[in-house]
Design a protein around this motif. Structure first.
Motif, short mmCIF file in Angstrom:
data_model
loop_
_atom_site.label_atom_id
_atom_site.label_comp_id
_atom_site.label_asym_id
_atom_site.label_seq_id
_atom_site.Cartn_x
_atom_site.Cartn_y
_atom_site.Cartn_z
N VAL A 33 1.87 -9.55 -1.67
CA VAL A 33 1.55 -8.12 -1.61
C VAL A 33 2.83 -7.37 -1.30
O VAL A 33 3.53 -7.69 -0.33
N LEU A 34 3.14 -6.36 -2.12
CA LEU A 34 4.29 -5.50 -1.84
C LEU A 34 3.79 -4.19 -1.24
O LEU A 34 2.91 -3.54 -1.82
N GLU A 35 4.33 -3.81 -0.11
CA GLU A 35 3.97 -2.53 0.52
C GLU A 35 5.25 -1.75 0.80
O GLU A 35 6.15 -2.28 1.44
N LYS A 36 5.30 -0.52 0.33
CA LYS A 36 6.57 0.22 0.44
C LYS A 36 6.87 0.67 1.87
O LYS A 36 8.01 0.89 2.22
N PHE A 44 -3.64 10.26 8.88
CA PHE A 44 -5.06 9.98 8.75
C PHE A 44 -5.44 9.82 7.27
O PHE A 44 -5.12 10.65 6.44
N ARG A 45 -6.12 8.73 6.96
CA ARG A 45 -6.54 8.50 5.57
C ARG A 45 -7.98 8.02 5.53
O ARG A 45 -8.39 7.31 4.64
N GLY A 46 -8.75 8.41 6.56
CA GLY A 46 -10.14 7.98 6.58
C GLY A 46 -10.29 6.76 7.46
O GLY A 46 -9.45 5.85 7.43
N ASP A 47 -11.35 6.78 8.23
CA ASP A 47 -11.56 5.74 9.24
C ASP A 47 -12.83 4.95 9.00
O ASP A 47 -13.23 4.16 9.84
N THR A 48 -13.50 5.22 7.90
CA THR A 48 -14.88 4.73 7.79
C THR A 48 -14.92 3.30 7.24
O THR A 48 -14.37 3.02 6.18
N ILE A 49 -15.59 2.42 7.98
CA ILE A 49 -15.87 1.07 7.49
C ILE A 49 -17.39 1.03 7.28
O ILE A 49 -18.16 1.16 8.24
N ARG A 128 8.21 -2.75 3.36
CA ARG A 128 9.42 -1.95 3.06
C ARG A 128 9.97 -2.29 1.68
O ARG A 128 11.19 -2.29 1.46
N THR A 129 9.07 -2.63 0.78
CA THR A 129 9.51 -3.01 -0.56
C THR A 129 8.66 -2.27 -1.59
O THR A 129 7.45 -2.43 -1.63
N GLU A 130 9.35 -1.43 -2.37
CA GLU A 130 8.63 -0.55 -3.30
C GLU A 130 8.76 -1.05 -4.73
O GLU A 130 9.88 -1.24 -5.24
N VAL A 301 -16.36 7.70 0.68
CA VAL A 301 -16.62 6.39 0.09
C VAL A 301 -15.40 5.74 -0.58
O VAL A 301 -15.52 4.66 -1.13
N GLY A 302 -14.24 6.41 -0.51
CA GLY A 302 -13.06 5.90 -1.23
C GLY A 302 -12.64 4.52 -0.78
O GLY A 302 -12.34 3.65 -1.60
N ILE A 303 -12.63 4.31 0.54
CA ILE A 303 -12.21 3.00 1.07
C ILE A 303 -13.20 1.93 0.61
O ILE A 303 -12.83 0.84 0.17
C1 LIG Z 1 -6.67 12.68 4.27
C2 LIG Z 1 -7.56 11.65 3.65
C3 LIG Z 1 -8.78 11.38 4.23
C4 LIG Z 1 -9.64 10.41 3.68
N1 LIG Z 1 -10.81 10.12 4.29
C5 LIG Z 1 -11.57 9.09 3.84
C6 LIG Z 1 -12.75 8.66 4.53
O1 LIG Z 1 -13.11 9.21 5.57
N2 LIG Z 1 -13.43 7.62 4.04
C7 LIG Z 1 -13.05 6.98 2.89
O2 LIG Z 1 -13.73 6.03 2.47
N3 LIG Z 1 -11.95 7.36 2.21
C8 LIG Z 1 -11.20 8.38 2.67
N4 LIG Z 1 -10.06 8.75 2.00
C9 LIG Z 1 -9.73 8.07 0.74
C10 LIG Z 1 -9.16 6.69 1.02
O3 LIG Z 1 -8.01 6.82 1.84
C11 LIG Z 1 -8.81 6.02 -0.29
O4 LIG Z 1 -9.89 6.08 -1.19
C12 LIG Z 1 -8.49 4.55 -0.06
O5 LIG Z 1 -7.47 4.43 0.91
C13 LIG Z 1 -8.05 3.90 -1.37
O6 LIG Z 1 -7.54 2.63 -1.10
P1 LIG Z 1 -6.44 1.98 -2.05
O7 LIG Z 1 -6.10 0.69 -1.42
O8 LIG Z 1 -6.92 2.00 -3.45
O9 LIG Z 1 -5.20 2.98 -2.02
P2 LIG Z 1 -4.33 3.51 -0.80
O10 LIG Z 1 -5.08 3.48 0.47
O11 LIG Z 1 -3.75 4.80 -1.25
O12 LIG Z 1 -3.18 2.43 -0.65
C14 LIG Z 1 -2.10 2.36 -1.56
C15 LIG Z 1 -0.97 1.63 -0.86
O13 LIG Z 1 0.04 1.37 -1.82
C16 LIG Z 1 1.30 1.65 -1.25
N5 LIG Z 1 2.20 1.93 -2.39
C17 LIG Z 1 2.15 2.98 -3.23
N6 LIG Z 1 3.07 2.86 -4.19
C18 LIG Z 1 3.71 1.69 -3.95
C19 LIG Z 1 4.78 1.00 -4.61
N7 LIG Z 1 5.34 1.47 -5.74
N8 LIG Z 1 5.21 -0.17 -4.09
C20 LIG Z 1 4.65 -0.68 -2.95
N9 LIG Z 1 3.63 -0.05 -2.29
C21 LIG Z 1 3.17 1.10 -2.80
C22 LIG Z 1 1.04 2.83 -0.33
O14 LIG Z 1 2.03 2.93 0.66
C23 LIG Z 1 -0.34 2.46 0.24
O15 LIG Z 1 -0.23 1.68 1.40
C24 LIG Z 1 -9.22 9.72 2.51
C25 LIG Z 1 -7.99 10.01 1.92
C26 LIG Z 1 -7.15 10.94 2.49
C27 LIG Z 1 -5.81 11.20 1.86
#
Ligand SMILES: Cc1cc2nc3c(=O)[nH]c(=O)nc-3n(C[C@H](O)[C@H](O)[C@H](O)COP(=O)(O)OP(=O)(O)OC[C@H]3O[C@@H](n4cnc5c(N)ncnc54)[C@H](O)[C@@H]3O)c2cc1C
Length: 405
Positions: A33-36, A44-49, A128-130, A301-303
């Motif tokens: 897994v690469l995480e930047k 804050f990006r949502g806390d809901t499980i 730390r790898t993008e 529901v995004g998470i």
């Molecule tokens: C302010 C806010 C509030 C939210 N509240 C909720 C909520 O209450 N409940 C809910 O279910 N959802 C919520 N969401 C939505 C939820 O955050 C997303 O739907 C969910 O995180 C999507 O997961 P994901 O793994 O697809 O993407 P992300 O969570 O966006 O993860 C993507 C990851 O990829 C990494 N990344 C990106 N580009 C690169 C690259 N080129 N190389 C390496 N790493 C990279 C990023 O750093 C990140 O860690 C919220 C979103 C925001 C912005």
């Protein structure tokens, strides 16, 4: 240049990427897994499980360790209109083991998944790898080129899983452009202190021209103030005192602490996007999570959808990947399985956005609670339906027994 050779390269350590990483490693596959970012501690990006994710923790034998982490349980969600509360969703009525939402900081949850995944020999998380570009070979994607703290890194893999979120750079490199459906709202996030004696845990407060969602985060309320699309600038131009007064008016119990919104830096804008890819795959590459479909915040529901995509991907791909690269038709099965829940959920979100939320924002005078709210409040067994859509989603996924527990 550092070169890594692995079965599977996952770009992005969000909920989709970390869950997929854990499950593929559990199935005995080598996964990188690469995480930047250096850590998961971000805005804050949502806390809901959701209950469906909690059920997955049970299926994986992780629930004891998961529930040992600090979290808050929420069994109900209410709508408050003109000061009167209407119960909308009752998770305690769900036909499943975990009949509640868990609120846990997303970084704690991701740290937990990373810790569990690290116990499998095939798992590697490179922080730390993008990822910057895709590697192509023999007509298929064969890995990614990335930039780490010590310079370029090349990851060669049989499959690249793009889980890099709603601004996915990798899907762009793959030539994909999501179809955007537009959204009539944006959301401003901020926190206010929570005190003993405050009202119920999670609620959406509706008044003429304003909506405030309050979510219990233990010592604080995570607040979402909904504005019409592009309304952030006008709100900020009106000044902080006017904003504090609006918050106090719609949630009077918060009036004594709005001063803790000390400047506009405390208020973060979420530009609401609803989009999805028509095609999630090409040979050697598959998009999941927000990279395949950005969800509206309606229902939070995004998470959950991101995690469900990860489970479906592992269930369908882990077996075939053991013998090397998989045919694109196999990748298409993941999209075929997950497109239906995404379509249905986005359609529901769009109806609620336009019929309930935008209508409430456009109102100039106090209005009656919508009929649906009044019916749900009067007939508690019906509250199981929104709870089911939010908590379990359409077509919940279950972990197949392809990995050692
Ligand atoms: C302010 C806010 C509030 C939210 N509240 C909720 C909520 O209450 N409940 C809910 O279910 N959802 C919520 N969401 C939505 C939820 O955050 C997303 O739907 C969910 O995180 C999507 O997961 P994901 O793994 O697809 O993407 P992300 O969570 O966006 O993860 C993507 C990851 O990829 C990494 N990344 C990106 N580009 C690169 C690259 N080129 N190389 C390496 N790493 C990279 C990023 O750093 C990140 O860690 C919220 C979103 C925001 C912005």
């Amino acid at each position: 240049m550092e070169t890594v050779t692995t079965r599977l390269c996952i770009v992005g350590g969000g909920p989709a990427g970390m869950m997929a990483g854990l499950l593929f490693a559990r199935a005995g596959l080598a996964v990188t897994v690469l995480e930047k970012h250096a850590d998961f501690l971000r805005d804050f990006r949502g806390d809901t499980i959701h209950p469906s994710t909690l059920d997955l923790m049970d299926e994986l034998g992780l629930s004891e360790r998961f529930h040992a982490l600090p979290q808050r349980r929420v069994e109900h969600f209410s709508g408050v209109v003109n000061g009167r509360s209407y119960r909308v969703a009752d998770f305690s009525r769900l036909p499943t083991r975990n009949r509640f939402l868990s609120f846990m900081p997303q970084w704690d949850f991701l740290d937990f998944l990373a810790g569990e995944a690290a116990g499998y020999p095939g798992f590697q998380l490179i922080r730390r790898t993008e990822a910057r570009d895709l590697i192509a070979a023999e007509g298929r994607v064969a890995g990614v080129r990335a930039e780490g703290p010590d310079g370029p890194v090349e990851v060669r893999a049989d499959l690249v899983l793009c889980a890099d979120g709603r601004h996915s750079g990798m899907r762009e490199r793959a030539g994909f452009t999501p179809r955007a459906f537009g959204a009539p709202i944006d959301v401003l996030w901020f926190r206010l202190p929570r005190r003993d004696g405050d009202p119920e845990a999670a609620a959406g407060r509706f008044g003429p021209g304003r909506i405030l969602i309050t979510l219990d985060r233990g010592d604080a309320w995570q607040c979402a103030y909904v504005v019409p699309k592009g309304g952030d600038a006008a709100l900020r131009a009106g000044g902080l005192s006017a904003f504090r007064a609006v918050v106090a008016e719609i949630a009077p119990f918060l009036a004594d602490r709005t001063d803790s919104i000390s400047d506009w830096d405390c208020v973060k804008l979420l530009t609401v996007t609803v989009d999805r890819l028509d095609r999630w795959h090409r040979p050697g590459l598959l998009c999941i999570g927000d990279a395949a479909h950005a969800m509206s915040p309606v229902g939070g529901v995004g998470i959950n959808l991101a995690i469900q995509d990860a489970v479906a991907a592992v269930n369908i791909l882990a077996g075939p990947l053991r013998s090397g690269p998989v045919a694109e038709a196999v990748l298409a099965r993941v999209q075929a399985r997950r497109m239906f829940p995404v379509r249905v959920t986005q359609a529901l979100q769009r109806v609620i956005q336009s019929r309930v939320i935008a209508a409430s924002l456009a109102a100039h005078a106090p209005f009656r609670a919508p009929l649906a709210l009044r019916i749900l409040d009067a007939l508690p067994p019906l509250q199981a339906l929104p709870a089911r859509i939010i908590g379990m989603g359409v077509r919940p996924e279950h972990v197949h027994a392809q990995g050692s527990p």
